[in-house]
Design an enzyme around this catalytic site. Structure first.
Site, short mmCIF file in Angstrom:
data_model
loop_
_atom_site.label_atom_id
_atom_site.label_comp_id
_atom_site.label_asym_id
_atom_site.label_seq_id
_atom_site.Cartn_x
_atom_site.Cartn_y
_atom_site.Cartn_z
CG HIS A 33 20.44 4.27 4.51
ND1 HIS A 33 21.64 3.61 4.46
CD2 HIS A 33 19.87 3.91 5.70
CE1 HIS A 33 21.80 2.89 5.56
NE2 HIS A 33 20.74 3.06 6.32
CD GLU A 85 15.99 3.62 7.27
OE1 GLU A 85 16.32 3.32 6.10
OE2 GLU A 85 16.39 2.99 8.26
#
Length: 145
Positions: free
Chosen positions: A68, A65
């Site tokens: 990202h 994550e």
């Protein structure tokens, strides 16, 4: 565990960059380890991933994550299909896919009386209406043990 503090530590240790937003637990996530929200920059994580897989796997999910997150704010390709994302994920040893849950999600087990083909279903099926796809034999429900 203070999730935002943990994500900040992982970001500094593995990326050398600070995490400036919030991280939240989201119990509604079922099939994913986490989500990044470009609109406001926060991250959601599935608490079951930590419970079922331990901290080592969860740290790899956090790295995923954060890939990202950091790529988005650098203006680079942050989607799964982008080369920048794939390269950074490999560099920090993050997970590409979430491990499957060990818990069986099938509730009903059926087998064919003729050929023995086994079927597993989440929903109950009408045994007078459906037959085996292999040999068109009659299906019977197996008892769970």
């Amino acid at each position: 565990m203070k999730l935002t503090n943990y994500v900040q530590e992982v970001s500094l240790a593995d990326f050398g960059k600070p995490f400036h937003h919030k991280a939240y637990w989201n119990k509604r996530l079922k099939t994913t380890g986490g989500r990044f929200f470009p609109k406001d920059g926060h991250l959601d994580f599935n608490p079951r991933m930590l419970e079922e897989n331990g901290e080592l796997i969860f740290r790899k999910i956090v790295r995923h994550e954060l890939c990202h997150y950091h790529l988005y704010f650098e203006g680079r390709g942050y989607h799964h299909k982008d080369r920048d994302f794939k390269d950074l994920l490999a560099q920090v040893n993050g997970l590409r896919y979430v491990p499957t849950s060990s818990k069986s999600k099938t509730n009903h087990h059926y087998s064919c009386q003729t050929c023995g083909q086994v079927y597993q279903r989440k929903r109950r099926i009408n045994l007078s209406k459906y037959v085996c796809g292999n040999c068109h034999g009659k299906l019977i429900e197996k008892n769970q043990s």
